[in-house]
Write an enzyme that holds these catalytic residues in place. Sequence first.
Site, PDB file in Angstrom:
ATOM      1  N   TYR A  64       0.829  -1.217   0.000  1.00  0.00           N
ATOM      2  CA  TYR A  64       0.000   0.000   0.000  1.00  0.00           C
ATOM      3  C   TYR A  64       0.858   1.258   0.000  1.00  0.00           C
ATOM      4  O   TYR A  64       0.485   2.271  -0.604  1.00  0.00           O
ATOM      5  CB  TYR A  64      -0.977  -0.014   1.188  1.00  0.00           C
ATOM      6  CG  TYR A  64      -2.188  -0.863   0.885  1.00  0.00           C
ATOM      7  CD1 TYR A  64      -3.256  -0.350   0.169  1.00  0.00           C
ATOM      8  CD2 TYR A  64      -2.238  -2.196   1.254  1.00  0.00           C
ATOM      9  CE1 TYR A  64      -4.361  -1.137  -0.147  1.00  0.00           C
ATOM     10  CE2 TYR A  64      -3.329  -2.994   0.938  1.00  0.00           C
ATOM     11  CZ  TYR A  64      -4.385  -2.451   0.239  1.00  0.00           C
ATOM     12  OH  TYR A  64      -5.465  -3.238  -0.091  1.00  0.00           O
ATOM     13  N   GLN A  97     -15.059   5.196  -5.767  1.00  0.00           N
ATOM     14  CA  GLN A  97     -14.533   3.959  -5.181  1.00  0.00           C
ATOM     15  C   GLN A  97     -13.013   4.046  -5.115  1.00  0.00           C
ATOM     16  O   GLN A  97     -12.366   3.163  -4.571  1.00  0.00           O
ATOM     17  CB  GLN A  97     -14.920   2.759  -6.049  1.00  0.00           C
ATOM     18  CG  GLN A  97     -16.417   2.553  -6.150  1.00  0.00           C
ATOM     19  CD  GLN A  97     -16.751   1.593  -7.273  1.00  0.00           C
ATOM     20  OE1 GLN A  97     -16.704   0.378  -7.110  1.00  0.00           O
ATOM     21  NE2 GLN A  97     -17.081   2.129  -8.422  1.00  0.00           N
ATOM     22  N   HIS A 115     -14.752   3.641  -0.559  1.00  0.00           N
ATOM     23  CA  HIS A 115     -13.794   2.575  -0.244  1.00  0.00           C
ATOM     24  C   HIS A 115     -12.596   3.105   0.547  1.00  0.00           C
ATOM     25  O   HIS A 115     -11.538   2.468   0.575  1.00  0.00           O
ATOM     26  CB  HIS A 115     -13.324   1.865  -1.521  1.00  0.00           C
ATOM     27  CG  HIS A 115     -14.396   1.001  -2.132  1.00  0.00           C
ATOM     28  ND1 HIS A 115     -14.295   0.458  -3.397  1.00  0.00           N
ATOM     29  CD2 HIS A 115     -15.589   0.570  -1.650  1.00  0.00           C
ATOM     30  CE1 HIS A 115     -15.393  -0.252  -3.657  1.00  0.00           C
ATOM     31  NE2 HIS A 115     -16.188  -0.196  -2.617  1.00  0.00           N
ATOM     32  N   CYS A 148       1.015   2.703  16.982  1.00  0.00           N
ATOM     33  CA  CYS A 148       0.054   3.746  17.344  1.00  0.00           C
ATOM     34  C   CYS A 148       0.570   4.466  18.593  1.00  0.00           C
ATOM     35  O   CYS A 148       0.972   3.801  19.547  1.00  0.00           O
ATOM     36  CB  CYS A 148      -1.308   3.099  17.626  1.00  0.00           C
ATOM     37  SG  CYS A 148      -2.539   4.278  18.231  1.00  0.00           S
ATOM     38  N   CYS A 151      -2.056   3.378  21.639  1.00  0.00           N
ATOM     39  CA  CYS A 151      -2.303   2.016  22.154  1.00  0.00           C
ATOM     40  C   CYS A 151      -1.265   1.068  21.552  1.00  0.00           C
ATOM     41  O   CYS A 151      -0.280   1.510  20.986  1.00  0.00           O
ATOM     42  CB  CYS A 151      -3.739   1.585  21.815  1.00  0.00           C
ATOM     43  SG  CYS A 151      -3.992   1.187  20.080  1.00  0.00           S
ATOM     44  N   SER A 190     -16.282  -1.290 -13.303  1.00  0.00           N
ATOM     45  CA  SER A 190     -16.820  -2.529 -13.877  1.00  0.00           C
ATOM     46  C   SER A 190     -18.184  -2.855 -13.286  1.00  0.00           C
ATOM     47  O   SER A 190     -18.911  -3.663 -13.846  1.00  0.00           O
ATOM     48  CB  SER A 190     -15.845  -3.679 -13.604  1.00  0.00           C
ATOM     49  OG  SER A 190     -15.608  -3.799 -12.214  1.00  0.00           O
ATOM     50  N   ASN A 214     -17.441   4.611 -20.358  1.00  0.00           N
ATOM     51  CA  ASN A 214     -16.559   3.453 -20.162  1.00  0.00           C
ATOM     52  C   ASN A 214     -16.233   2.903 -21.549  1.00  0.00           C
ATOM     53  O   ASN A 214     -17.145   2.601 -22.322  1.00  0.00           O
ATOM     54  CB  ASN A 214     -17.281   2.388 -19.307  1.00  0.00           C
ATOM     55  CG  ASN A 214     -16.342   1.309 -18.792  1.00  0.00           C
ATOM     56  OD1 ASN A 214     -15.430   0.880 -19.498  1.00  0.00           O
ATOM     57  ND2 ASN A 214     -16.568   0.879 -17.567  1.00  0.00           N
ATOM     58  N   PRO A 215     -14.945   2.762 -21.887  1.00  0.00           N
ATOM     59  CA  PRO A 215     -14.608   2.227 -23.215  1.00  0.00           C
ATOM     60  C   PRO A 215     -14.933   0.745 -23.337  1.00  0.00           C
ATOM     61  O   PRO A 215     -14.980   0.200 -24.442  1.00  0.00           O
ATOM     62  CB  PRO A 215     -13.092   2.463 -23.322  1.00  0.00           C
ATOM     63  CG  PRO A 215     -12.619   2.570 -21.909  1.00  0.00           C
ATOM     64  CD  PRO A 215     -13.759   3.090 -21.093  1.00  0.00           C
TER      65      PRO A 215
END
Length: 242
Positions: A64, A97, A115, A148, A151, A190, A214-215
């Site tokens: 990520y 999204q 999302h 963190c 915590c 999609s 959308n193509p």
Amino acid sequence: MSKARLALAGGGPLVVLTGAGMSAESGVPTFREAQTGLWERYDPTALATPEAWRRDRDSVWAWYRWREHLIASAEPNAGHRAVARAASDREVVVVTQNVDDLHERAGSTEVHHVHGSLFAHRCDECGAGIEVPPPPAEPVARLAPPGCPRCDGRARPGVVWFGEMLPSRPWDAAVSAVSAASAVLVVGTSGLVHPAASLPGIAADGGIPVIEVNPGPSAFAREVTVHLRATAGQALPALLAP
Ligand code: OAD
């Protein structure tokens, strides 16, 4: 194009629902396209689930952080800019999204990330937001997520993984905006991931026109009033011009 412009006419509130195809012309890979899609090259069960995080946090965090670096190096495209410009003539609510920040960087101010966002790191235990250092400029296989400060938890990506609930605030805002829209423009998705993919159906059931850019094909055959087979960067500037 003229049919699509007609369906968008009237100046009422517009919802623009976007998926990975919106950012494709900025050089951000989509998920499901043959060869180039992220889920064609990486296993989502090893990277995008709570189980993957529990099993191997360092690999997930590294992946990520690499995506964050790629997106920080990308620029909004002509499609993002056209959506942002349209808000000077009418109310425009972006429901995305995408976990990138390209709509915001193009100038859109009302953006709901159903999302989540790659840049909203939070604690995997207490949920508090956590500031993290800039991502490495080269892909690395493993990277330990910072702890963190409040915590014993660790920073995790602020995205929704498979099997997780959508964050309620952006989702509720998305449903309200779609229900109150005069038209819904669906760009570059999609339509395979629910519940986001149910939003065009809410519009269609309420008699609200749904215009798709959308193509390629999508799962929205029933919901869509007009389908423009073009890319976001090609179609949106003309479609949304005053
Ligand atoms: P997909 O990869 O499933 O679909 C991308 C869509 O964009 C396809 O329908 C392409 O035809 C279209 N497309 C490609 N290039 C385009 C362009 N230049 N302009 C317009 N459209 C183009 O991506 P999503 O539908 O966004 O979830 O995927 C939905 C979710 O699945 C993502 O949000 C992600 C993924 O797992 C999470 O991260 C939770």
